[in-house]
Design a protein around this motif. Structure first.
Motif, PDB file in Angstrom:
ATOM      1  N   PHE A   1       0.894  -1.242   0.019  1.00 43.15           N
ATOM      2  CA  PHE A   1       0.052   0.062   0.156  1.00 43.15           C
ATOM      3  C   PHE A   1       0.934   1.230  -0.046  1.00 43.15           C
ATOM      4  N   ALA A   2       0.599   2.130  -0.878  1.00 45.29           N
ATOM      5  CA  ALA A   2       1.581   3.353  -1.124  1.00 45.29           C
ATOM      6  C   ALA A   2       1.841   3.960   0.011  1.00 45.29           C
ATOM      7  N   VAL A   3       0.866   4.400   0.827  1.00 41.71           N
ATOM      8  CA  VAL A   3       1.037   5.415   1.856  1.00 41.71           C
ATOM      9  C   VAL A   3       1.211   4.809   3.164  1.00 41.71           C
ATOM     10  N   SER A   4       1.676   3.424   3.104  1.00 46.82           N
ATOM     11  CA  SER A   4       1.551   2.589   4.495  1.00 46.82           C
ATOM     12  C   SER A   4       2.794   1.776   4.534  1.00 46.82           C
ATOM     13  N   GLU A   5       3.964   1.798   4.353  1.00 51.46           N
ATOM     14  CA  GLU A   5       4.992   1.094   4.402  1.00 51.46           C
ATOM     15  C   GLU A   5       5.263   0.313   5.880  1.00 51.46           C
ATOM     16  N   ASP A   6       5.698  -0.634   6.194  1.00 44.38           N
ATOM     17  CA  ASP A   6       5.939  -1.328   7.277  1.00 44.38           C
ATOM     18  C   ASP A   6       7.394  -1.094   7.726  1.00 44.38           C
ATOM     19  N   ARG A   7       7.903   0.415   7.904  1.00 39.83           N
ATOM     20  CA  ARG A   7       9.098   0.647   8.078  1.00 39.83           C
ATOM     21  C   ARG A   7       9.150   2.177   8.575  1.00 39.83           C
ATOM     22  N   TYR A   8      10.327   2.617   9.318  1.00 41.54           N
ATOM     23  CA  TYR A   8      10.130   3.888   9.830  1.00 41.54           C
ATOM     24  C   TYR A   8      11.027   4.786   8.461  1.00 41.54           C
ATOM     25  N   ALA A   9      10.813   6.020   8.392  1.00 42.76           N
ATOM     26  CA  ALA A   9      11.396   6.787   7.301  1.00 42.76           C
ATOM     27  C   ALA A   9      11.845   8.146   7.926  1.00 42.76           C
ATOM     28  N   LEU A  10      13.016   8.701   7.895  1.00 42.82           N
ATOM     29  CA  LEU A  10      13.362   9.767   8.399  1.00 42.82           C
ATOM     30  C   LEU A  10      13.843  10.822   7.184  1.00 42.82           C
ATOM     31  N   ASP A  11      13.169  12.099   7.082  1.00 42.85           N
ATOM     32  CA  ASP A  11      13.478  12.865   6.055  1.00 42.85           C
ATOM     33  C   ASP A  11      14.074  14.129   6.560  1.00 42.85           C
ATOM     34  N   LEU A  12      15.238  14.378   6.056  1.00 41.78           N
ATOM     35  CA  LEU A  12      15.863  15.724   6.387  1.00 41.78           C
ATOM     36  C   LEU A  12      16.003  16.334   5.315  1.00 41.78           C
ATOM     37  N   GLU A  13      15.702  17.866   5.473  1.00 37.44           N
ATOM     38  CA  GLU A  13      15.652  18.787   4.373  1.00 37.44           C
ATOM     39  C   GLU A  13      16.084  20.215   4.711  1.00 37.44           C
ATOM     40  N   VAL A  14      16.546  20.800   3.940  1.00 40.88           N
ATOM     41  CA  VAL A  14      16.971  22.196   3.832  1.00 40.88           C
ATOM     42  C   VAL A  14      16.499  22.914   2.771  1.00 40.88           C
ATOM     43  N   GLY A  15      16.018  24.156   3.110  1.00 44.90           N
ATOM     44  CA  GLY A  15      15.325  25.016   2.256  1.00 44.90           C
ATOM     45  C   GLY A  15      15.584  26.417   2.292  1.00 44.90           C
ATOM     46  N   TYR A  16      15.808  26.926   0.929  1.00 49.18           N
ATOM     47  CA  TYR A  16      16.120  28.203   0.996  1.00 49.18           C
ATOM     48  C   TYR A  16      15.371  29.106  -0.088  1.00 49.18           C
ATOM     49  N   VAL A  17      14.686  30.300   0.299  1.00 47.42           N
ATOM     50  CA  VAL A  17      13.642  31.021  -0.522  1.00 47.42           C
ATOM     51  C   VAL A  17      14.201  32.514  -0.585  1.00 47.42           C
ATOM     52  N   ARG A  18      14.255  33.135  -1.935  1.00 47.90           N
ATOM     53  CA  ARG A  18      14.972  34.377  -2.292  1.00 47.90           C
ATOM     54  C   ARG A  18      13.974  35.003  -2.943  1.00 47.90           C
ATOM     55  N   LYS A  19      13.459  36.241  -2.686  1.00 45.08           N
ATOM     56  CA  LYS A  19      12.853  37.047  -3.480  1.00 45.08           C
ATOM     57  C   LYS A  19      13.885  37.481  -4.770  1.00 45.08           C
ATOM     58  N   LEU A  20      13.977  37.353  -5.760  1.00 42.28           N
ATOM     59  CA  LEU A  20      14.605  37.921  -6.883  1.00 42.28           C
ATOM     60  C   LEU A  20      14.284  39.415  -7.342  1.00 42.28           C
ATOM     61  N   ASN A  21      13.041  39.727  -7.437  1.00 43.52           N
ATOM     62  CA  ASN A  21      12.515  41.067  -7.688  1.00 43.52           C
ATOM     63  C   ASN A  21      11.259  41.267  -7.135  1.00 43.52           C
ATOM     64  N   ASP A  22      10.512  42.070  -7.645  1.00 43.80           N
ATOM     65  CA  ASP A  22       8.675  42.194  -7.209  1.00 43.80           C
ATOM     66  C   ASP A  22       8.057  40.961  -7.733  1.00 43.80           C
ATOM     67  N   ARG A  23       8.339  40.538  -8.845  1.00 47.88           N
ATOM     68  CA  ARG A  23       7.711  39.483  -9.676  1.00 47.88           C
ATOM     69  C   ARG A  23       8.353  38.121  -9.519  1.00 47.88           C
ATOM     70  N   TRP A  24       9.522  37.952  -9.306  1.00 55.94           N
ATOM     71  CA  TRP A  24       9.847  36.540  -9.325  1.00 55.94           C
ATOM     72  C   TRP A  24      10.748  36.041  -7.939  1.00 55.94           C
ATOM     73  N   SER A  25      10.508  34.804  -7.736  1.00 54.45           N
ATOM     74  CA  SER A  25      11.143  34.363  -6.523  1.00 54.45           C
ATOM     75  C   SER A  25      11.662  32.780  -6.716  1.00 54.45           C
ATOM     76  N   LEU A  26      12.714  32.297  -6.064  1.00 57.93           N
ATOM     77  CA  LEU A  26      13.229  31.008  -6.271  1.00 57.93           C
ATOM     78  C   LEU A  26      13.420  30.307  -4.886  1.00 57.93           C
ATOM     79  N   ASP A  27      12.786  29.180  -5.036  1.00 54.98           N
ATOM     80  CA  ASP A  27      13.164  28.038  -3.775  1.00 54.98           C
ATOM     81  C   ASP A  27      14.018  27.050  -4.214  1.00 54.98           C
TER      82      ASP A  27
END
Length: 287
Positions: free
Chosen positions: A154-180
């Motif tokens: 079953f796709a959302v229900s594995e019989d194991r533990y999972a540890l997800d580590l993330e780093v996220g950076y967001v930057r406003k480039l100008n009044d119209r554009w941004s980058l994640d």
């Protein structure tokens, strides 16, 4: 369970997990959306509700089409609660994520529905400058093997533990554009039902957003996934991933307390697993 049944369950799990690389809640945390790492003010509580439809027909092994006519469909609903606060003068949050899914594989008549593994997580922003539109956050999510049908692929229900580590950076480039820019590394214990061992997953995500107005965002996203090779009793059941996915996002801030979002995702290239498409809608409510 006989060895052949173990192998069948393991292969179903590979197909299911591969499908979810296209869209939302793969294991511990899923896939961050555009703007997710732009921290709200401390004290805000958010309830996000997701509805998603995934579909796929072809299964790939080592970059070649191995199965056609898979007739795979997966419908997922997710409730995600987030609470933002301050710790040591920095913004942080805690989260609880609970998925429910309905899955069908027409090729072998497989049908299942039920609750998936819940996840708990936390994020700490070491930089949050709302004036300049610049944020840097570090997150960890733990998926707990408490869902239904954990031994049935079953796709959302594995019989194991999972540890997800993330780093996220967001930057406003100008009044119209941004980058994640977001990096993910996910680690897994052995599956307790099938004894399938999975290597860690590495993923890079980029969101380029065009802000049509203060209320409306359009975004193009690219995601690249590596790793996740799987073995069962020393035999390889899934090769290493090297998959590329693209996604389009439309988001509208209806009020200070409500946002709606619609997305379409498509696997551009798949080395291992199913090549999938997904449609997703999200409603965000702030309290």
């Amino acid at each position: 369970m006989p060895h052949t049944s173990l192998r069948r369950a393991a292969l179903r799990g590979v197909a299911s997990l591969a499908l979810l690389s296209c869209a939302l809640p793969a294991a511990a945390a899923g896939l961050p959306d555009p703007g997710d790492y732009a921290a709200p003010p401390p004290g805000v509580r958010i309830l996000a509700l997701y509805a998603q439809h995934n579909w796929a027909d072809a299964f790939y092994a080592r970059g070649d089409k191995a199965v056609d006519g898979l007739d795979f469909e997966l419908d997922v609903a997710v409730a995600r609660y987030m609470h933002y606060f301050q710790v040591g003068g920095r913004t942080a949050d805690v989260e609880v994520i609970l998925p429910y899914a309905r899955q069908r594989i027409g090729l072998d008549g497989y049908r299942e529905r039920g609750l998936g593994n819940p996840s708990v997580g936390a994020t700490l922003w070491t930089h949050a400058d709302q004036t300049r539109g610049e944020y840097l956050g570090w997150a960890a999510y733990l998926s707990l093997p408490l869902g239904q049908h954990r031994d049935r692929g079953f796709a959302v229900s594995e019989d194991r533990y999972a540890l997800d580590l993330e780093v996220g950076y967001v930057r406003k480039l100008n009044d119209r554009w941004s980058l994640d820019l977001i990096g993910q590394a996910e680690f897994y214990t052995a599956d307790r039902s099938t004894d399938v061992r999975r290597r860690p997953m590495l993923r890079g995500i980029g969101h380029l957003s065009y802000h049509v107005s203060d209320k409306t965002r359009l975004a193009l996203s690219l995601r690249q996934t590596f790793g996740m090779r799987e073995r069962l009793h020393g035999e390889q059941v899934a090769g290493a991933r090297n998959d590329t996915n693209a996604m389009l996002t439309w988001a509208y801030q209806a009020s200070d307390a409500a946002q709606v979002q619609v997305q379409y995702a498509h696997d551009l290239r798949v080395r291992e697993g199913v090549r999938a498409d997904a449609l997703q809608a999200r409603l965000v409510l702030a309290f």
